[in-house]
Design a protein around this motif. Structure first.
Motif, mmCIF file in Angstrom:
data_model
loop_
_atom_site.group_PDB
_atom_site.id
_atom_site.type_symbol
_atom_site.label_atom_id
_atom_site.label_comp_id
_atom_site.label_asym_id
_atom_site.label_seq_id
_atom_site.Cartn_x
_atom_site.Cartn_y
_atom_site.Cartn_z
ATOM 1 N N GLU A 65 78.377 1.482 7.099
ATOM 2 C CA GLU A 65 79.192 1.789 8.284
ATOM 3 C C GLU A 65 80.612 1.237 8.116
ATOM 4 O O GLU A 65 81.596 1.934 8.398
ATOM 5 C CB GLU A 65 78.532 1.177 9.537
ATOM 6 C CG GLU A 65 77.247 1.884 9.930
ATOM 7 C CD GLU A 65 76.350 1.058 10.858
ATOM 8 O OE1 GLU A 65 75.579 1.672 11.606
ATOM 9 O OE2 GLU A 65 76.398 -0.188 10.832
ATOM 10 N N PHE A 74 84.194 7.514 12.801
ATOM 11 C CA PHE A 74 82.996 8.307 12.527
ATOM 12 C C PHE A 74 83.172 9.718 13.079
ATOM 13 O O PHE A 74 83.793 9.926 14.124
ATOM 14 C CB PHE A 74 81.773 7.690 13.218
ATOM 15 C CG PHE A 74 81.314 6.396 12.619
ATOM 16 C CD1 PHE A 74 80.855 6.336 11.307
ATOM 17 C CD2 PHE A 74 81.318 5.221 13.371
ATOM 18 C CE1 PHE A 74 80.417 5.139 10.753
ATOM 19 C CE2 PHE A 74 80.886 4.024 12.825
ATOM 20 C CZ PHE A 74 80.436 3.979 11.515
ATOM 21 N N HIS A 86 71.637 2.397 14.806
ATOM 22 C CA HIS A 86 72.780 2.833 13.970
ATOM 23 C C HIS A 86 73.177 4.244 14.400
ATOM 24 O O HIS A 86 72.840 5.231 13.723
ATOM 25 C CB HIS A 86 72.406 2.799 12.479
ATOM 26 C CG HIS A 86 72.070 1.429 12.006
ATOM 27 N ND1 HIS A 86 73.029 0.511 11.612
ATOM 28 C CD2 HIS A 86 70.873 0.805 11.907
ATOM 29 C CE1 HIS A 86 72.436 -0.618 11.272
ATOM 30 N NE2 HIS A 86 71.134 -0.463 11.453
ATOM 31 N N ASN A 88 75.567 6.071 14.185
ATOM 32 C CA ASN A 88 76.387 6.926 13.325
ATOM 33 C C ASN A 88 75.809 7.097 11.926
ATOM 34 O O ASN A 88 76.507 7.543 11.017
ATOM 35 C CB ASN A 88 77.805 6.355 13.240
ATOM 36 C CG ASN A 88 78.480 6.385 14.597
ATOM 37 O OD1 ASN A 88 78.774 7.462 15.104
ATOM 38 N ND2 ASN A 88 78.661 5.232 15.211
ATOM 39 N N VAL A 89 74.540 6.737 11.770
ATOM 40 C CA VAL A 89 73.899 6.900 10.456
ATOM 41 C C VAL A 89 72.695 7.827 10.606
ATOM 42 O O VAL A 89 71.837 7.617 11.467
ATOM 43 C CB VAL A 89 73.426 5.543 9.879
ATOM 44 C CG1 VAL A 89 72.808 5.753 8.484
ATOM 45 C CG2 VAL A 89 74.574 4.548 9.805
ATOM 46 N N THR A 282 76.692 9.092 6.566
ATOM 47 C CA THR A 282 77.672 8.991 7.653
ATOM 48 C C THR A 282 78.715 10.088 7.452
ATOM 49 O O THR A 282 78.830 10.652 6.361
ATOM 50 C CB THR A 282 78.404 7.629 7.624
ATOM 51 O OG1 THR A 282 79.010 7.476 6.339
ATOM 52 C CG2 THR A 282 77.465 6.473 7.893
#
Ligand code: SIN
Length: 290
Positions: A65, A74, A86, A88-89, A282
């Motif tokens: 990240e 992101f 998480h 954004n993963v 990501t």
């Protein structure tokens, strides 16, 4: 003598593929904040080579990240539930007993149906099967440059229609296979919305033009009947995926790859039934294509 961060940074080595599309970077530790000059060098290599590979970078999710945020905010990742804790993963996972096409297993540029599709995608390998599971990348800028001038002129004013419908709509391939996949894919009527982008887009850093279409997300050409648009798109896809425009990436665990969605397509290959493959992904926000 142990090297401090600054001197270690100076050892960064960029090794391009023979075609110039794709490059490997060594001599840098992505688990720590990058010095401005090193980051600038990596960004320049990313823009120039389209796909940049960092071997031996077993980043934690937090480090992935933090690495991503050095390229920009992101991106917005719809249609796949992110990892717990998480947001954004995404975990790109395929289990040994899965028989369906791998996630991302057809040519596409990530989320090109968005008003501002992601500039970059970053993928970090966790579990790699002993066979198969390569990712193909296509150099859409060199493919554009190789077109005859008459074709370039014909394409100049065209705008392609993008949609997530074929992948994530209620009538999509994924919608019929949800129970066969380990990945938490989200099917939604939202996916049937369309967005129009120039068929040829100009890279904001290099100024190079690239074909910005894909068989997964391009559903037509504005103002053109399907019986005219479909053969033109098919001809362009055939042109794009010729060997001379392809970089084939073979993964090892703990690799990080960053690619530029503005001038590439990619395609996740199978060939590893009976084995697990796990990656973490990501995206970096991009700009409206021009
Ligand atoms: C993707 O399309 O993001 C998946 C690529 C891969 O798993 O190799």
């Amino acid at each position: 003598m142990p090297k401090d961060a600054e001197s270690a940074g100076r050892e960064i080595t960029v090794t391009p593929q023979p075609t110039g599309f794709g490059a490997e970077i060594t001599g840098v530790d992505l688990s720590r904040p990058l010095e401005p000059m090193v980051l600038a060098e990596i960004k320049a290599a990313w823009a120039r080579h389209g796909v940049v590979v960092f071997p031996d970078q077993p980043l934690t999710l937090e480090q992935l990240e933090a690495f991503t945020l050095q390229f920009g905010p992101f991106g917005h990742d719809p249609y796949v539930k992110p990892m717990e804790g998480h947001p954004n993963v995404l975990e790109v996972r395929r289990e040994p007993d899965e028989k369906v096409t791998p996630f991302g297993g057809n040519w596409h540029s990530d989320w090109s149906f968005q008003a501002q599709p992601p500039a970059a995608t970053i993928l970090r390998s966790e579990i790699i099967p002993p066979v198969g599971g390569d990712t193909l990348y296509c150099d859409a800028a060199s493919a554009y440059e190789a077109l005859p001038d008459a074709t370039k002129a014909k394409l100049a004013a065209l705008r392609a229609i993008h949609s997530a419908s074929k992948a994530y709509g209620p009538d999509s391939a994924y919608s019929r296979e949800l129970h066969l996949r380990a990945m938490p894919i989200i099917v939604s009527p939202e996916a049937d919305k369309t967005y129009v982008h120039p068929l040829v887009r100009t890279h904001p850093v290099t100024g190079r033009k690239a074909l910005f279409i894909s068989p997964v997300y391009t559903v037509g050409i504005e103002g053109m009947a399907p019986n005219a648009a479909d053969p033109l798109l098919a001809e362009l896809y055939k042109h794009l995926v010729q060997d001379q425009f392809i970089y084939r990436h073979r993964w090892r665990p703990g690799m990080v790859v960053i690619w530029d969605n503005r001038c590439t397509m990619h395609n996740a290959l199978g060939g590893y039934d009976g084995h697990r493959r796990v990656m973490h992904r990501t995206t970096v926000a991009g700009e409206a294509p021009i």
